[in-house]
Design a protein around this motif. Structure first.
Motif, PDB file in Angstrom:
ATOM      1  N   ALA A  72      16.219   2.993  46.657  1.00 43.66           N
ATOM      2  CA  ALA A  72      15.686   4.344  46.900  1.00 43.66           C
ATOM      3  C   ALA A  72      14.172   4.384  46.677  1.00 43.66           C
ATOM      4  O   ALA A  72      13.426   5.036  47.419  1.00 43.66           O
ATOM      5  CB  ALA A  72      16.392   5.348  45.991  1.00 43.66           C
ATOM      6  N   VAL A  73      13.707   3.687  45.622  1.00 47.03           N
ATOM      7  CA  VAL A  73      12.261   3.661  45.333  1.00 47.03           C
ATOM      8  C   VAL A  73      11.498   2.998  46.476  1.00 47.03           C
ATOM      9  O   VAL A  73      10.456   3.511  46.932  1.00 47.03           O
ATOM     10  CB  VAL A  73      12.003   2.925  44.002  1.00 47.03           C
ATOM     11  CG1 VAL A  73      10.502   2.669  43.815  1.00 47.03           C
ATOM     12  CG2 VAL A  73      12.540   3.725  42.833  1.00 47.03           C
ATOM     13  N   GLU A  74      12.017   1.866  46.959  1.00 46.77           N
ATOM     14  CA  GLU A  74      11.295   1.134  48.003  1.00 46.77           C
ATOM     15  C   GLU A  74      11.350   1.844  49.352  1.00 46.77           C
ATOM     16  O   GLU A  74      10.411   1.758  50.141  1.00 46.77           O
ATOM     17  CB  GLU A  74      11.858  -0.279  48.122  1.00 46.77           C
ATOM     18  CG  GLU A  74      11.765  -1.093  46.835  1.00 46.77           C
ATOM     19  CD  GLU A  74      10.363  -1.105  46.245  1.00 46.77           C
ATOM     20  OE1 GLU A  74       9.384  -1.122  47.024  1.00 46.77           O
ATOM     21  OE2 GLU A  74      10.229  -1.098  45.004  1.00 46.77           O
ATOM     22  N   ARG A  75      12.460   2.539  49.641  1.00 47.49           N
ATOM     23  CA  ARG A  75      12.532   3.288  50.895  1.00 47.49           C
ATOM     24  C   ARG A  75      11.712   4.576  50.838  1.00 47.49           C
ATOM     25  O   ARG A  75      11.179   5.034  51.838  1.00 47.49           O
ATOM     26  CB  ARG A  75      14.000   3.617  51.218  1.00 47.49           C
ATOM     27  CG  ARG A  75      14.829   2.426  51.671  1.00 47.49           C
ATOM     28  CD  ARG A  75      16.253   2.846  51.950  1.00 47.49           C
ATOM     29  NE  ARG A  75      16.309   3.823  53.039  1.00 47.49           N
ATOM     30  CZ  ARG A  75      16.395   3.509  54.333  1.00 47.49           C
ATOM     31  NH1 ARG A  75      16.440   2.226  54.693  1.00 47.49           N
ATOM     32  NH2 ARG A  75      16.456   4.437  55.257  1.00 47.49           N
ATOM     33  N   ALA A  76      11.590   5.166  49.639  1.00 50.00           N
ATOM     34  CA  ALA A  76      10.839   6.423  49.500  1.00 50.00           C
ATOM     35  C   ALA A  76       9.329   6.198  49.546  1.00 50.00           C
ATOM     36  O   ALA A  76       8.575   7.082  49.979  1.00 50.00           O
ATOM     37  CB  ALA A  76      11.228   7.105  48.189  1.00 50.00           C
ATOM     38  N   TRP A  77       8.876   5.036  49.093  1.00 49.92           N
ATOM     39  CA  TRP A  77       7.435   4.806  48.966  1.00 49.92           C
ATOM     40  C   TRP A  77       6.674   4.894  50.288  1.00 49.92           C
ATOM     41  O   TRP A  77       5.625   5.564  50.340  1.00 49.92           O
ATOM     42  CB  TRP A  77       7.189   3.471  48.271  1.00 49.92           C
ATOM     43  CG  TRP A  77       5.749   3.053  48.252  1.00 49.92           C
ATOM     44  CD1 TRP A  77       5.206   1.952  48.816  1.00 49.92           C
ATOM     45  CD2 TRP A  77       4.657   3.750  47.637  1.00 49.92           C
ATOM     46  NE1 TRP A  77       3.861   1.890  48.609  1.00 49.92           N
ATOM     47  CE2 TRP A  77       3.486   3.004  47.879  1.00 49.92           C
ATOM     48  CE3 TRP A  77       4.567   4.935  46.924  1.00 49.92           C
ATOM     49  CZ2 TRP A  77       2.252   3.387  47.422  1.00 49.92           C
ATOM     50  CZ3 TRP A  77       3.324   5.336  46.449  1.00 49.92           C
ATOM     51  CH2 TRP A  77       2.172   4.571  46.713  1.00 49.92           C
TER      52      TRP A  77
END
Length: 588
Positions: free
Chosen positions: A484-489
């Motif tokens: 989620a962190v990597e897709r949101a960034w």
């Protein structure tokens, strides 16, 4: 473990510690720079530290002379004068069509500043006794390497005389011979003072007294020592060169030559004053296409003085055939003379461009300021008032920061730790950079700049909120924290860059189109906007990547701010294999 997809860098995911180390090293380096330079607090502007504010009103016999060009010229000259007093944060700006505001911070002699900014400077024509490039090697000093090599003074009524090139003068072989040449020039005084009483007194004495002779030699030796030690490349020495000299004194001065090098001078007593110039103009020589030149019209008394001194100078060899135009103790031009100029009209020609010619003409016409000014008001801003304003600004900033922190804790819970840490890093960078900008570019923190820093708190917090909300959206769709962190960034990054670009553009436009203290607000806003991008990219995102690996956040603890149940997350996404189509349609 599956390898990362082609075209996607895994460095940001696998090595976030590098970014954190980089920003922490930057903070440590800036902190070291603060203590090494001895500046541990930002410089304060006049509204916070106190000082003097002077309002000047332009006046002129010709109303048309009060125009934008002359007002801007006056602002530039006043700014140079005030800065010459050792003030680096003084503000000089126009207000309306005919007023100039001069703000001088605490620590400056306000009475001296008042005399400097509003009065017309004294202008003198002094003969050059010796000159050389300041800081030149002692073994081969250049007797005359000034801009006189390309400028000469001629009479309007006569043809231009051939200039004696300064380079024809034979340079001294050693510093000793150069010193002897200067001392001889002081003793001989190739251009004696215009003081008739001194001349008559000298003639009346049948033989000079030993004490007078030794006194003159001592003065000559003292001046020679000061000339040898003078380094015009140093601002402090330039300011003190010729300090306290009277028009009848032999003195030292500094100026720049056509190559932009600092030149030092030994100048004789003033022979012509700026008040002897009736008018000066910058004109383009259309007949010979020689370029721009400056024409001068003298008063009747000035014409006689100028004719006498140029007649004496024309008989000398360079550099003693030059006269220096001295304004505020600085040499603005040093043309050479090849013949006596007795017509009352003279011109200075050479390699001038239009701006140089107009500036010199303004100096000669107005003695520095193109207009006269009347002191309209003088206001003293006390340090106590400035301290109260700073105290109130800091309280307002603390309240704003406290409200932001409370909101982050209540809404984002554990994520608020990342936001607060990012705010602290941003505050540390802002403080350190503003402190170091004081001695480097003379930045001073005024009240509008404090307001800009307070506004920046909201801009910085907004970037964190955008990133956090993107992460929470990904979790709502059923993804675990790390992906989620990597897709949101990438999505958050685009939004943050666009938002910060708009803020920076607004700050840049405000800085360009405004003057004075409002520029402090714009500068601070622009600086903090840039730092917001740095902090989000090098601190917030890497820190979030590291914490996403911790069980507290990864498992969605209720106080982490990333609890899937509280966020209303969907069940985890699962891939199901679709049954293959039968080969024979009849079997279906």
């Amino acid at each position: 473990m599956a390898a990362p997809k082609k075209g996607r860098s895994a460095s940001a995911q696998s090595r976030p510690g590098r970014s954190l180390a980089l920003i922490l090293i930057a903070i440590a380096a800036l902190t070291g720079g603060m203590f090494a330079s001895g500046n541990t607090t930002p410089r304060l502007g006049i509204d916070l530290a106190g000082g003097t504010s002077i309002t000047l009103e332009a006046k002129s016999g010709q109303e048309s002379a009060i125009n934008k060009t002359n007002m801007n010229t006056a602002v530039d000259i006043m700014n140079r004068r005030v800065n010459g007093l050792g003030v680096s944060e003084a503000e000089v700006q126009t207000q309306g069509d005919r007023n100039i505001i001069v703000n001088i911070p605490k620590g400056t002699n306000s009475e001296q500043a008042r005399k400097q900014v509003g009065t017309t400077a004294k202008l003198y024509f002094r003969p050059v006794l010796a000159t050389e490039v300041s800081g030149a090697a002692a073994a081969s000093p250049t007797p005359s390497a000034s801009n006189s090599s390309s400028k000469k003074a001629t009479d309007k009524a006569t043809d231009k005389a051939t200039e004696k090139a300064s380079s024809s003068a034979t340079p001294s072989a050693t510093a000793t011979s150069q010193g002897r040449a200067v001392t001889d020039a002081l003793k001989d005084d190739a251009t004696p003072s215009a003081s008739s009483s001194a001349s008559a007194s000298a003639k009346a004495s049948s033989s000079p007294s030993p004490s007078a002779s030794s006194g003159a030699e001592a003065e000559a030796a003292k001046l020679q020592a000061a000339y040898t030690a003078l380094d015009c490349r140093k601002e402090g020495q330039r300011a003190k060169a010729g300090e306290g000299a009277k028009p009848t004194d032999t003195t030292l001065a500094c100026g720049t030559n056509s190559q932009g090098q600092w030149q030092k001078y030994v100048l004789g007593p003033a022979e012509v004053a700026g008040t002897d110039v009736k008018k000066a103009s910058a004109v383009y020589d259309t007949q010979s296409a020689a370029g721009w030149k400056v024409t001068m019209d003298f008063t009747s008394a000035g014409a006689k003085k100028f004719g006498d001194i140029t007649g004496k100078l024309a008989k000398n060899q360079p550099p003693q055939n030059q006269f220096a135009i001295v304004l505020d103790g600085s040499v603005v031009s040093d043309p050479s003379v090849s013949q006596a100029l007795t017509g009352g009209n003279a011109e200075i020609s050479g390699s001038f461009d239009q701006t140089e010619a107009k500036d010199l003409a303004n100096v000669l016409s107005y003695g520095a300021l193109p207009l006269s000014f009347r002191e309209q008001s003088v206001t003293t801003v006390t340090a106590a008032l400035g301290g109260e304003q700073l105290h109130a600004g800091l309280i307002a900033g603390a309240i704003g920061l406290g409200l932001v922190v409370i909101y982050l804790v209540l809404y984002y819970r554990g994520l608020s730790l990342i936001a607060i840490a990012s705010l602290l890093v941003s505050a540390a960078l802002t403080y350190e950079i503003m402190t170091l900008l004081g001695p480097t570019i003379h930045f001073a923190l005024n009240l509008p700049a404090v307001c800009g820093a307070i506004v920046a708190i909201g801009i910085t917090a907004d970037s964190f909120i955008v990133f956090f909300e993107r992460i929470r959206d990904e979790i709502r769709e059923g993804r675990t924290l790390r992906p989620a962190v990597e897709r949101a960034w990438p999505r958050a990054r685009r939004t943050i860059l666009v938002s910060d670009f708009v803020s920076f553009l607004a700050a840049a436009v405000l800085f360009i189109v405004t003057v004075g203290k409002v520029q402090g607000f714009a500068f601070t806003l622009g600086l903090t906007t840039v730092l917001d991008v740095v902090v989000v990219f090098l601190f917030t995102k890497p820190l979030m990547t590291i914490l996403a690996r911790k069980q507290f956040f990864a498992n969605g603890h209720s106080w982490s701010g990333l609890d899937p149940k509280r966020l209303g997350a969907q069940p985890p996404l699962r891939r199901t294999r679709r049954p293959s189509a039968p080969a024979d349609p009849k079997e279906a």
